[in-house]
Design an enzyme around this catalytic site. Structure first.
Site, PDB file in Angstrom:
ATOM      1  N   ILE A  17       0.824  -1.211   0.000  1.00 35.13           N
ATOM      2  CA  ILE A  17       0.000   0.000   0.000  1.00 35.13           C
ATOM      3  C   ILE A  17       0.858   1.261   0.000  1.00 35.13           C
ATOM      4  O   ILE A  17       0.563   2.226  -0.698  1.00 35.13           O
ATOM      5  CB  ILE A  17      -0.945  -0.007   1.212  1.00 35.13           C
ATOM      6  CG1 ILE A  17      -2.024  -1.095   1.046  1.00 35.13           C
ATOM      7  CG2 ILE A  17      -1.608   1.357   1.409  1.00 35.13           C
ATOM      8  CD1 ILE A  17      -2.873  -1.296   2.279  1.00 35.13           C
ATOM      9  N   SER A 142      -7.197  -0.756   9.471  1.00 35.47           N
ATOM     10  CA  SER A 142      -7.665  -1.968   8.799  1.00 35.47           C
ATOM     11  C   SER A 142      -9.084  -2.242   9.271  1.00 35.47           C
ATOM     12  O   SER A 142      -9.501  -1.762  10.333  1.00 35.47           O
ATOM     13  CB  SER A 142      -6.759  -3.153   9.147  1.00 35.47           C
ATOM     14  OG  SER A 142      -7.345  -4.387   8.786  1.00 35.47           O
ATOM     15  N   TYR A 155      -1.807  -7.783  15.723  1.00 39.90           N
ATOM     16  CA  TYR A 155      -2.194  -6.916  14.600  1.00 39.90           C
ATOM     17  C   TYR A 155      -3.567  -6.306  14.848  1.00 39.90           C
ATOM     18  O   TYR A 155      -3.774  -5.106  14.651  1.00 39.90           O
ATOM     19  CB  TYR A 155      -2.184  -7.733  13.309  1.00 39.90           C
ATOM     20  CG  TYR A 155      -2.371  -6.910  12.056  1.00 39.90           C
ATOM     21  CD1 TYR A 155      -1.305  -6.198  11.515  1.00 39.90           C
ATOM     22  CD2 TYR A 155      -3.593  -6.873  11.393  1.00 39.90           C
ATOM     23  CE1 TYR A 155      -1.464  -5.453  10.355  1.00 39.90           C
ATOM     24  CE2 TYR A 155      -3.763  -6.132  10.235  1.00 39.90           C
ATOM     25  CZ  TYR A 155      -2.694  -5.426   9.714  1.00 39.90           C
ATOM     26  OH  TYR A 155      -2.855  -4.680   8.571  1.00 39.90           O
TER      27      TYR A 155
END
Length: 329
Positions: A17, A142, A155
């Site tokens: 990204i 996210s 994460y």
């Protein structure tokens, strides 16, 4: 000031990204400062950016867990280009495994990169933007910052923290009356990047991109659009938007859906994988890449074609019904 005159810092710009975002800004004629641990990959990314007319680049190898190194990144950007208009916090790592099986050193590393790295970036960026009186800070979170995943505990924690950081910073800037400094958060769904191959893995199963998979260029376009039209949060990918809506209306159901999908399609049932630290502690060698080989762009095109065909079919059916109705009348 037009978009093509902006100075943009992107962390994690060596691949995925971040690299797609750096090139998207370069395509608009921006000056792009590329930061990541891998100098070779940054130089390759800078070459791609420099192909675009008016684009200027600066490569600054940076470990975002080092606050001093991130401050130096900001200083070099200002020395080279005079200001920082946009800062994109994107550098991130991942570790998969049952909660008890992920080594604590890896757990800490994910949180250090994904949370403290963003803290360091935000501090460096906002210091410059306060002096300028304007700027845009964009944090890449996210959809797992909304609905966490099993096997991806550090994460998931980190991406929830990134959303919290964005919210608290927006509130602080509002209280201080700094209306021209914006903080935006991007929540991508599954993106076709090398992220999954590079993650630490203690599941015993190969990590694969959980479908549906979207292209990193799609995220990059969303980031560029936020500079033009700042928003609090933007979800990238229709599947991600559907999950976020479900989480708001039925959080328990969203958790159960995520658990099933992660176990069934994020970890291979056919391929085993040895335990590995991935690239947590040592960056991957080589020139880096935007895509991970999960065919996000092709799959997005296929989905769009299918949707267009379905809509066309529905329109044709509706037209036939209207015609029959008119004849009957």
């Amino acid at each position: 000031m037009g978009l093509r005159d902006q100075v943009v810092v992107v962390t994690g710009a060596s691949g995925g990204i971040g690299r797609a975002t750096a090139e998207a800004f370069a395509r608009k004629g921006c000056a792009v400062v590329l930061a990541a641990r891998r100098e070779e990959a940054l130089e390759a990314a800078a070459e791609e950016c420099a192909r675009h007319r008016r684009a200027r680049t600066l490569v600054v190898p940076t470990d975002t867990t080092d606050a001093g190194a991130v401050e130096e990144l900001a200083r070099r950007a200002v020395r080279e280009f005079g200001r920082i208009d946009v800062w994109v916090n994107n550098a991130a790592v991942n570790a998969f495994g049952r909660f008890e099986d992920v080594p604590l050193e890896d757990f800490r590393k994910v949180l250090d990169v994904n949370v403290m790295g963003y803290v360091h970036g935000a501090r460096a960026a906002l210091r410059v933007m306060r002096e300028q009186g304007a700027g845009t800070l964009i944090n890449i979170s996210s959809i797992v910052g909304v609905v966490a995943q099993p096997y991806s505990h550090p994460y998931s924690m980190s991406k929830h923290a990134v959303r919290g950081l964005g919210s608290s910073l927006r509130q602080q800037l509002r209280v201080e009356g700094l209306k021209d400094i914006h903080v935006c958060t991007v929540l991508p769904a599954t993106i076709d990047t090398p992220h999954f191959q590079q993650a630490a893995n203690y599941t015993g199963r190969k990590v694969v991109a959980m479908p549906p998979v979207y292209s990193p260029e799609r995220v990059a376009r969303a980031v560029v659009d936020l500079v033009r039209h700042p928003r609090r949060e933007v979800v990238v990918g229709a599947a991600g938007r559907a999950l976020v809506r479900q989480a708001r209306m039925a959080p328990g159901l969203a958790e159960r859906s995520m658990a099933r999908q992660t176990d069934s399609s994020h970890l291979s049932h056919d391929e085993e994988a040895p335990a590995t630290h991935g690239t947590l502690h040592v960056p991957a060698p080589g020139a880096g890449a935007v895509h991970g080989g999960w065919h996000g762009r092709r799959r997005t095109a296929i989905r769009r074609t299918a949707v267009a065909a379905a809509l066309a079919g529905a329109a044709a059916t509706a037209g036939r019904r209207m015609t029959r109705g008119a004849r009957a009348a």
